[in-house]
Design a protein around this motif. Structure first.
Motif, short mmCIF file in Angstrom:
data_model
loop_
_atom_site.label_atom_id
_atom_site.label_comp_id
_atom_site.label_asym_id
_atom_site.label_seq_id
_atom_site.Cartn_x
_atom_site.Cartn_y
_atom_site.Cartn_z
N ARG A 1 70.58 30.03 12.28
CA ARG A 1 71.91 30.12 11.68
C ARG A 1 72.49 28.73 11.53
N PRO A 2 72.83 28.30 10.31
CA PRO A 2 73.39 26.96 10.14
C PRO A 2 74.85 26.91 10.55
N THR A 3 75.34 25.71 10.75
CA THR A 3 76.78 25.55 10.96
C THR A 3 77.48 25.78 9.62
N PRO A 4 78.74 26.16 9.63
CA PRO A 4 79.45 26.41 8.37
C PRO A 4 79.50 25.18 7.48
N ASP A 5 79.45 25.40 6.19
CA ASP A 5 79.56 24.31 5.24
C ASP A 5 80.82 23.49 5.49
N ALA A 6 80.70 22.19 5.28
CA ALA A 6 81.79 21.27 5.62
C ALA A 6 83.08 21.60 4.88
N LEU A 7 82.98 22.04 3.63
CA LEU A 7 84.19 22.33 2.87
C LEU A 7 84.96 23.50 3.48
N CYS B 1 80.60 35.74 9.28
CA CYS B 1 80.63 34.56 8.42
C CYS B 1 79.34 34.43 7.62
N ILE B 2 79.43 33.83 6.45
CA ILE B 2 78.28 33.47 5.62
C ILE B 2 78.30 31.94 5.60
N PRO B 3 77.80 31.30 6.64
CA PRO B 3 78.12 29.89 6.89
C PRO B 3 77.68 28.92 5.82
N SER B 4 76.49 29.14 5.20
CA SER B 4 76.02 28.20 4.18
C SER B 4 76.13 28.82 2.79
N VAL B 5 77.25 29.48 2.55
CA VAL B 5 77.46 30.15 1.27
C VAL B 5 77.37 29.17 0.10
N LEU B 6 77.72 27.93 0.34
CA LEU B 6 77.67 26.92 -0.72
C LEU B 6 76.31 26.25 -0.82
N PRO C 1 69.69 26.90 -0.01
CA PRO C 1 68.84 26.79 -1.20
C PRO C 1 68.68 28.14 -1.92
N ARG C 2 68.66 28.08 -3.22
CA ARG C 2 68.43 29.19 -4.14
C ARG C 2 69.57 30.20 -4.18
N TRP C 3 70.01 30.67 -3.00
CA TRP C 3 71.00 31.76 -2.98
C TRP C 3 72.44 31.27 -2.87
N GLY C 4 72.65 30.02 -2.53
CA GLY C 4 74.00 29.51 -2.37
C GLY C 4 74.69 29.27 -3.69
N LEU C 5 76.00 29.08 -3.63
CA LEU C 5 76.80 28.92 -4.85
C LEU C 5 76.37 27.68 -5.63
N TYR C 6 76.08 26.59 -4.95
CA TYR C 6 75.71 25.37 -5.67
C TYR C 6 74.44 25.57 -6.49
#
Length: 499
Positions: free
Chosen positions: A21-27, A257-262, A265-270
């Motif tokens: 599980r990653p830490t939440p995206d910085a934004l 939480c969806i921590p790396s939503v942004l 890879p592949r599935w994130g918003l970016y």
């Protein structure tokens, strides 16, 4: 019978990805920290937010004279419009849960395209967030009568922070370029501030924000030819309502939480929507109160903001024509020198099919003032447009040209101009001097001129809805009282209930 061998364990394990599980995206953490930990100490921001609150409420009241907006906000089940201790929808007698209340308030606010505006790489209307802020605060005050009530200053602080989140995100990040509507930022900003209002902690706010980013996002097609549609007038209500729902889902159901939503890879918003490119923050790195301090008010015309200066120039041209003993019928051609954003959004020829089509057509918003010396919400209706062939005839004589300097000044953070210029040629060959308006009356550079007119606009909207009644006088008295910021929110909103 021969047996088929199962794949080896080694072969199977090579395709398994680690599920760390990653830490939440910085934004996410940055926005949550801003909402929970940053104090707003700017007097200019609070003063501007007060005007913004009044103007936004007035715009909501003004929309209610139109039947379609009334039909859109009314509850599908009538009983859901009369909930005990529910939030009030100003200008109506509805009391609703905060989710439906946010939709109703947000829709009335946005309906006439007359509330404030923010123009950058992305466009939008930060006061749209008031739909969620006001619904939640009013609901909490009424449903928790023994607790210390939220006061108007709490609304203003939430507005300042919602403006900041939406506006800073919009400075260098264009959602419209990937086909998304700017209301994604309304959903994000409302989620952030509402999370704190309903008692979520910083970590829970991060969770709510992750869902705001992963939630379904509106395509922008309903704002543009050939699909311009009234959805643009309730899209922000929908966004702020979704934000309130997400915040309460975190509070009541503990959705994870969806921590790396942004960044995943592949599935994130970016990767999914922005070709792997992260959001940019070149102009401003920190959230404070910059956006509220520099927000644009719509004062003179209920019109898409990139045409505000064009409509003002058209009003000036109307007076010149009258002084010459001429009228719009004497016009041969009109060159509209404008910014790139206006070219992309509101430069429109051909038939206009509805109200939403017309208030997003720069030619229409110039033609009406030239012909009638006015531009009001009623001028976009079928009754005016279809019965007046002169409008379309005059539109056919106009053409837009992109001006590089206007576009440069539009993006300049020290200017943020929204310039338009009209060059009119008459049938007899006379060329009128070009009329250039760089800053609309709602711009920060014209605050001294604009604020008295903004308050007059608010007063007109109050009296249009409530008449010259004692109720109208009480609203105006409360709104201009020196102690306004300390007034409990529900007490103030009580004055807006339609008796």
């Amino acid at each position: 019978m021969s047996r088929r061998l199962l794949p080896s364990v080694r072969y199977m394990s090579s395709s398994i990805k680690m599920n760390d599980r990653p830490t939440p995206d910085a934004l996410l953490t940055k926005i949550a920290s801003y909402v929970h930990n940053t104090s707003i100490d700017s007097k200019l921001a609070f003063d501007t937010a007060r005007y913004c609150l009044l103007d936004t409420l007035g715009c909501g009241l003004a929309s209610l004279k139109y039947q379609q907006v009334q039909d859109i906000i009314k509850p599908i089940v009538p009983q859901l419009g009369q909930i005990t201790n529910g939030c009030n929808v100003p200008g109506t007698n509805y009391t609703m849960d905060p989710i439906n209340g946010a939709f109703a308030i947000g829709t009335t606010i946005r309906w006439l395209d007359f509330n404030d505006c923010w123009l950058a790489s992305e466009w939008g209307h930060p006061s749209d967030n008031l739909g969620g802020i006001l619904a939640v605060i009013d609901f909490i005050n009424r449903s928790s009568p023994t607790a210390k009530p939220f006061v108007i200053k709490d609304v203003l602080e939430a507005m300042i922070k919602a403006h900041e989140i939406q506006g800073i995100m919009a400075l260098d990040n264009s959602f419209n370029q990937v086909g998304l509507d700017h209301v994604i930022l309304v959903k994000l900003a409302t989620t952030a501030v509402v999370s704190k209002l309903i008692g979520l902690n910083e970590e829970q706010t991060v969770t709510a924000l992750s869902h705001a980013f992963v939630d379904g996002h509106s395509l922008r097609t309903y704002r543009h030819s050939p699909n311009t549609n009234s959805r643009k007038s309730w899209a922000a209500g929908d966004a702020t309502s979704r934000a309130v729902r997400l915040a309460y889902l975190v509070k009541n159901a503990g959705i994870g939480c969806i921590p790396s939503v942004l960044t995943t890879p592949r599935w994130g918003l970016y990767d999914t929507l922005f070709k792997g490119q992260p959001f940019k923050f070149n102009q401003r790195q920190e959230f404070k109160s910059y956006v509220m301090e520099n927000v644009l008010f719509k004062i003179s015309f209920p019109a898409e903001f990139h045409a505000q200066t064009a409509a003002e120039a058209a009003m000036m041209a109307n007076k010149r024509l009258i002084a010459l003993g001429k009228s719009a019928n004497d016009i041969k051609s009109i060159r509209i020198r404008t910014q790139d954003a206006a070219m992309n959004i509101i430069d429109k020829s051909g038939p206009l099919y509805n109200y939403a089509d017309r208030d997003h057509c720069i030619q229409y918003m110039i033609a009406v003032p030239l012909i009638h010396g006015r531009l009001t919400a009623d001028d976009y209706t079928d009754e005016v447009a279809i019965k007046n062939n002169d409008i379309d005839n005059l539109r056919s004589k106009m053409f837009c040209v992109r001006d590089d300097q206007f576009t440069k000044d539009y993006y300049d953070p020290q200017k943020r101009s929204i310039a338009n210029a009209l060059l009119i040629e008459l049938n007899d060959g006379t060329m009128l001097d070009e009329i250039i308006v760089e800053y609309p009356i709602g711009h920060k550079f014209r605050r001294d001129e604009g604020i008295p007119l903004l308050m007059s606009k608010f007063e007109n909207h109050i009296k249009e809805r409530f008449g010259d009644s004692k109720q109208a006088q009480r609203i105006l008295q409360f709104s201009t009282d020196d102690d306004f910021e300390n007034l409990p929110v529900h007490k103030y909103i009580d004055e807006y209930v339609m008796k």
